[in-house]
Motif scaffolding. Structure first.
Motif, PDB file in Angstrom:
ATOM      1  N   SER A  11      36.948  41.945  49.500  1.00 57.33           N
ATOM      2  CA  SER A  11      37.443  43.160  48.848  1.00 57.33           C
ATOM      3  C   SER A  11      36.614  43.499  47.598  1.00 57.33           C
ATOM      4  N   PRO A  12      36.471  44.793  47.249  1.00 61.19           N
ATOM      5  CA  PRO A  12      35.747  45.189  46.022  1.00 61.19           C
ATOM      6  C   PRO A  12      36.401  44.663  44.747  1.00 61.19           C
ATOM      7  N   GLU A  13      37.738  44.604  44.694  1.00 65.29           N
ATOM      8  CA  GLU A  13      38.401  44.106  43.491  1.00 65.29           C
ATOM      9  C   GLU A  13      37.895  42.724  43.128  1.00 65.29           C
ATOM     10  N   LEU A  14      37.692  41.882  44.151  1.00 66.73           N
ATOM     11  CA  LEU A  14      37.242  40.522  43.889  1.00 66.73           C
ATOM     12  C   LEU A  14      35.742  40.490  43.623  1.00 66.73           C
ATOM     13  N   ASN A  15      34.964  41.205  44.415  1.00 68.19           N
ATOM     14  CA  ASN A  15      33.500  41.192  44.241  1.00 68.19           C
ATOM     15  C   ASN A  15      33.061  41.840  42.925  1.00 68.19           C
ATOM     16  N   ASP A  16      33.771  42.928  42.476  1.00 63.52           N
ATOM     17  CA  ASP A  16      33.366  43.600  41.228  1.00 63.52           C
ATOM     18  C   ASP A  16      33.654  42.748  39.992  1.00 63.52           C
ATOM     19  N   ALA A  17      34.626  41.871  40.096  1.00 65.55           N
ATOM     20  CA  ALA A  17      34.959  41.013  38.960  1.00 65.55           C
ATOM     21  C   ALA A  17      34.029  39.835  38.832  1.00 65.55           C
ATOM     22  N   LEU A  18      33.206  39.607  39.844  1.00 65.89           N
ATOM     23  CA  LEU A  18      32.307  38.458  39.793  1.00 65.89           C
ATOM     24  C   LEU A  18      31.110  38.780  38.898  1.00 65.89           C
ATOM     25  N   PRO A  19      30.588  37.802  38.173  1.00 69.60           N
ATOM     26  CA  PRO A  19      29.392  38.030  37.353  1.00 69.60           C
ATOM     27  C   PRO A  19      28.212  38.443  38.222  1.00 69.60           C
ATOM     28  N   ARG A  20      27.281  39.208  37.585  1.00 62.99           N
ATOM     29  CA  ARG A  20      26.123  39.678  38.327  1.00 62.99           C
ATOM     30  C   ARG A  20      25.072  38.590  38.456  1.00 62.99           C
ATOM     31  N   THR A  21      25.185  37.549  37.681  1.00 66.88           N
ATOM     32  CA  THR A  21      24.221  36.454  37.761  1.00 66.88           C
ATOM     33  C   THR A  21      24.507  35.620  38.999  1.00 66.88           C
ATOM     34  N   GLN A  22      23.477  35.453  39.838  1.00 68.27           N
ATOM     35  CA  GLN A  22      23.682  34.773  41.108  1.00 68.27           C
ATOM     36  C   GLN A  22      23.908  33.279  40.963  1.00 68.27           C
ATOM     37  N   ASP A  23      23.409  32.695  39.894  1.00 72.52           N
ATOM     38  CA  ASP A  23      23.583  31.246  39.724  1.00 72.52           C
ATOM     39  C   ASP A  23      24.837  30.914  38.952  1.00 72.52           C
ATOM     40  N   HIS A  24      25.691  31.876  38.762  1.00 72.95           N
ATOM     41  CA  HIS A  24      26.941  31.622  38.071  1.00 72.95           C
ATOM     42  C   HIS A  24      27.852  30.788  38.956  1.00 72.95           C
ATOM     43  N   ALA A  25      28.664  29.974  38.353  1.00 73.58           N
ATOM     44  CA  ALA A  25      29.559  29.072  39.111  1.00 73.58           C
ATOM     45  C   ALA A  25      30.551  29.861  39.937  1.00 73.58           C
ATOM     46  N   LEU A  26      31.003  30.979  39.390  1.00 76.41           N
ATOM     47  CA  LEU A  26      31.972  31.793  40.121  1.00 76.41           C
ATOM     48  C   LEU A  26      31.338  32.432  41.343  1.00 76.41           C
ATOM     49  N   GLN A  27      30.070  32.873  41.213  1.00 76.43           N
ATOM     50  CA  GLN A  27      29.347  33.415  42.356  1.00 76.43           C
ATOM     51  C   GLN A  27      29.139  32.302  43.396  1.00 76.43           C
ATOM     52  N   HIS A  28      28.762  31.156  42.897  1.00 74.40           N
ATOM     53  CA  HIS A  28      28.545  30.036  43.822  1.00 74.40           C
ATOM     54  C   HIS A  28      29.843  29.668  44.551  1.00 74.40           C
ATOM     55  N   GLN A  29      30.956  29.657  43.830  1.00 73.52           N
ATOM     56  CA  GLN A  29      32.246  29.326  44.445  1.00 73.52           C
ATOM     57  C   GLN A  29      32.647  30.385  45.452  1.00 73.52           C
ATOM     58  N   HIS A  30      32.382  31.630  45.138  1.00 72.74           N
ATOM     59  CA  HIS A  30      32.754  32.717  46.053  1.00 72.74           C
ATOM     60  C   HIS A  30      31.908  32.659  47.323  1.00 72.74           C
ATOM     61  N   ARG A  31      30.602  32.436  47.128  1.00 73.35           N
ATOM     62  CA  ARG A  31      29.747  32.330  48.319  1.00 73.35           C
ATOM     63  C   ARG A  31      30.155  31.118  49.181  1.00 73.35           C
TER      64      ARG A  31
END
Length: 634
Positions: free
Chosen positions: A89-109
């Motif tokens: 969903s966009p609500e979840l993806n838009d709240a994620l940091p734009r930095t790809q090596d961020h822990a939250l991005q890593h957890q989401h992926r």
């Protein structure tokens, strides 16, 4: 440029701009952080719904195990599809940091990869067969990863809030520092200098110019303070100079007032002390020397006959003037330390003219120290002194001239009276004596000579009477100046002889008649009263001398027997002399009876007043023109 760098206005403006800039930056950062935090709550909710969705899938699988069928299978498929949609969903993806090596991005992926590669195929296979317990354990592990993702989302949101708080605290601290610096700058560079300037202005208002601000720095108020200090110093110097000048002017004015008082007292001595110029002027000149710091002073008068200057008076004189007229006077020799004019060779001489108009009477030499020039006020006083001396000398000369003129007029009057009366009688007697001598030479009988002897006797009686009248007239003791005093004495004299009252009325302006006119009027009155005593047999007589319509009216009347008729009486010697006097005065003499009885003698003429100063001298007697130290007229 240096003033601009240290400008107080520039510093205050920079402080205000810094505070405004930090406030603006704080607002922008807050808005930026707030904008970055937008959607964090929705993302957390969405992540939390993934956990709930996982529990729903587990519950649906359990139901499918208990009641297999198409409906439960469809429910599991629907929940799996919903989980996949919420995960992407966009609500979840838009709240994620734009930095790809961020822990939250890593957890989401990682969560997406595990769902897509492991859990989604297993859920699809589980609907075909009975779901094993391993799938539920896998789903439980997925819930643990979702919890970790929610925790990361919460931590990310909290970090933004902490960053916002830290920035607010930082900008607040910077603002406080700038405010403190600005307040310190305002207090030490604005408030205190202004207080010093106010104190300086208050002290200057109370004429205290010793206070100084002593402001240091290069800003506007420091420059203004130094300017005020310089101005206060200049004002103090100017005020001190003005006070010194006022004190000097006050002392000079007091000295001038004392000098004017000396001149005033000296003028009273000059014009009220007779003809003694030395005794009147010498004390005044010495007092002026003491007051004005000048001297010696020498007065010389101009001799119009020899055209030379004659020294009359000199202060500090060691000997008498050469032309001193009174050796009992010591006015010039009273100085205990006599000086000579040669002692003032180091000084300067101010030569002032002693003149009345264009008439030069003499010069006044005033010696003074040459080191300091004479002030203008002293020069004006000396000019006034010269004018005063000139007036005194001029009046003294005019008084002497008038005394000489008066003496000559009296001599002329006496000579004329003797000529008109006694000389004619003596001439007549001389002629009768010559006639008698011729008669005796011819041997004329004694009877023929008797009339000649009678005429001689009559002439001698007449001459004696005229001589007595003249002696009586010229021996009159005048109790006051003018004709009125002589008339009062005459009326008193004839009143005693007449043994009755004689009224006298005198109404004349002062100094109307000259001595010649006064003696003629007096003789007319005396001759008229003598006739009243001899011939009128009167009990009352009156004498009136009045001035009306520019003519003098002399009236002598009585209540005696009067004339035989209103025609003039026969010409006799006394009446002839009275008519001659009237013609000499340019008037008219009338003799007639009074309506009430008695005789009225009236003399009417226009007086020709003798003037002390002729017209051209009167023009020259205007106030003398002041001269400067070069003798030039101002």
């Amino acid at each position: 440029m240096k003033l601009l760098r240290h400008s107080l206005v520039a510093r205050i403006t920079a402080s205000l701009l810094a505070i405004s800039a930090m406030a603006l930056i704080s607002i922008v950062v807050t808005m930026t952080v707030a904008a970055g935090s937008r959607g964090d709550a929705a993302a957390i909710n969405m992540a939390g719904s993934l956990r709930m969705n996982t529990y729903q899938i587990v519950n649906a699988l359990q139901r499918y195990e208990q009641q297999p069928g198409a409906e439960t299978r469809a429910r599991v498929a629907e929940l799996a599809e919903r989980f996949e949609q919420r995960l992407a969903s966009p609500e979840l993806n838009d709240a994620l940091p734009r930095t790809q090596d961020h822990a939250l991005q890593h957890q989401h992926r990682q969560l997406q990869a595990r769902w897509a590669e492991e859990l989604a195929p297993q859920v699809a296979r589980a609907t075909g067969d009975v779901a094993p317990d391993a799938l539920r354990e896998t789903l439980d592990g997925l819930v643990a990863e979702i919890d970790a993702m929610v925790t990361l989302l919460e931590q990310n949101s909290e970090s933004k809030i902490q960053l916002l708080s830290a920035l607010q605290i930082l900008f607040l601290a910077l603002t406080a520092v700038v405010v403190v610096i600005a307040l310190y700058d305002i207090r030490h560079n604005l408030v205190l200098p202004l207080r010093h300037l106010v104190v300086l202005a208050r002290e200057a208002a109370h004429r205290n110019f010793d206070h100084r601000t002593r402001l240091a720095g290069n800003d506007e108020l420091a420059l203004l303070g130094r300017t005020f200090d310089a101005m206060a110093e200049e004002l103090g110097a100017s005020y001190a100079e003005l006070e010194a000048r006022v004190s000097s002017k006050k002392a000079e004015l007091e000295r001038s007032n004392r000098a004017m008082q000396v001149l005033h007292d000296g003028s009273r001595a000059l014009f009220g002390g007779g003809n003694d110029l030395c005794a009147s002027a010498a004390p005044m000149l010495r007092r002026l020397e003491q007051l004005l710091g000048i001297g010696p002073i020498r007065l010389s008068l101009h001799d119009f006959h020899d055209d030379r200057e004659i020294p009359i008076l000199a202060t500090h004189s060691a000997r008498r003037p050469e032309y001193c007229r009174d050796h009992t006077c010591h006015a010039c020799l009273l100085d205990p330390q006599p000086l000579t004019l040669e002692d003032s060779e180091a000084g300067e001489c101010l030569l002032l003219p002693v003149s009345v108009g264009d008439l030069m009477l003499g010069t006044l030499e005033v010696w003074h120290p040459g080191a300091t020039p004479l002030p203008d006020s002293v020069k004006r006083l000396l000019n006034a002194l010269a004018d005063q001396l000139a007036t005194a000398v001029y009046l003294q000369r005019r008084i002497e001239e008038q005394q000489q003129v008066t003496l000559m007029n009296e001599r002329t009057i006496i000579a004329r009276e003797l000529h008109d009366s006694l000389a004619q009688s003596l001439s007549y007697l001389k002629m009768q004596v010559a006639r008698l001598e011729r008669m005796q030479e011819k041997g004329v009988p004694q009877e023929s000579q008797a009339p000649v002897f009678d005429e001689l006797r009559t002439g001698l009686d007449s001459a004696y009477r005229q001589l007595r009248e003249l002696l009586t007239t010229f021996r009159l003791k005048l109790e006051g100046p003018g004709l009125a005093s002589a008339l009062r004495q005459t009326v008193a004299e004839f009143g005693e002889r007449l043994e009755t009252r004689i009224d006298l009325t005198v109404d004349l302006p002062p100094h109307l008649l000259n001595p010649n006119e006064e003696i003629h009027v007096l003789q007319v009155v005396r001759e008229s009263l003598a006739n009243v005593v001899k011939h009128a047999n009167a009990h009352w007589a009156a004498v009136s001398v009045t001035f009306r319509a520019a003519r003098l009216h002399v009236i002598v009347e009585d209540d005696g027997v009067g004339l035989e008729d209103d025609r003039s009486p026969p010409m006799h010697y006394g009446l002839v002399i009275m008519r001659d006097r009237a013609e000499t005065l340019g008037g008219e003499l009338t003799l007639r009876n009074r309506p009430g009885g008695g005789t009225r003698v009236e003399l009417v003429f226009t007086p020709q007043t003798a003037r002390l100063i002729s017209q051209h001298v009167g023009k020259a007697s205007r106030p003398a023109i002041a001269t400067d130290h070069h003798g030039n007229r101002e």
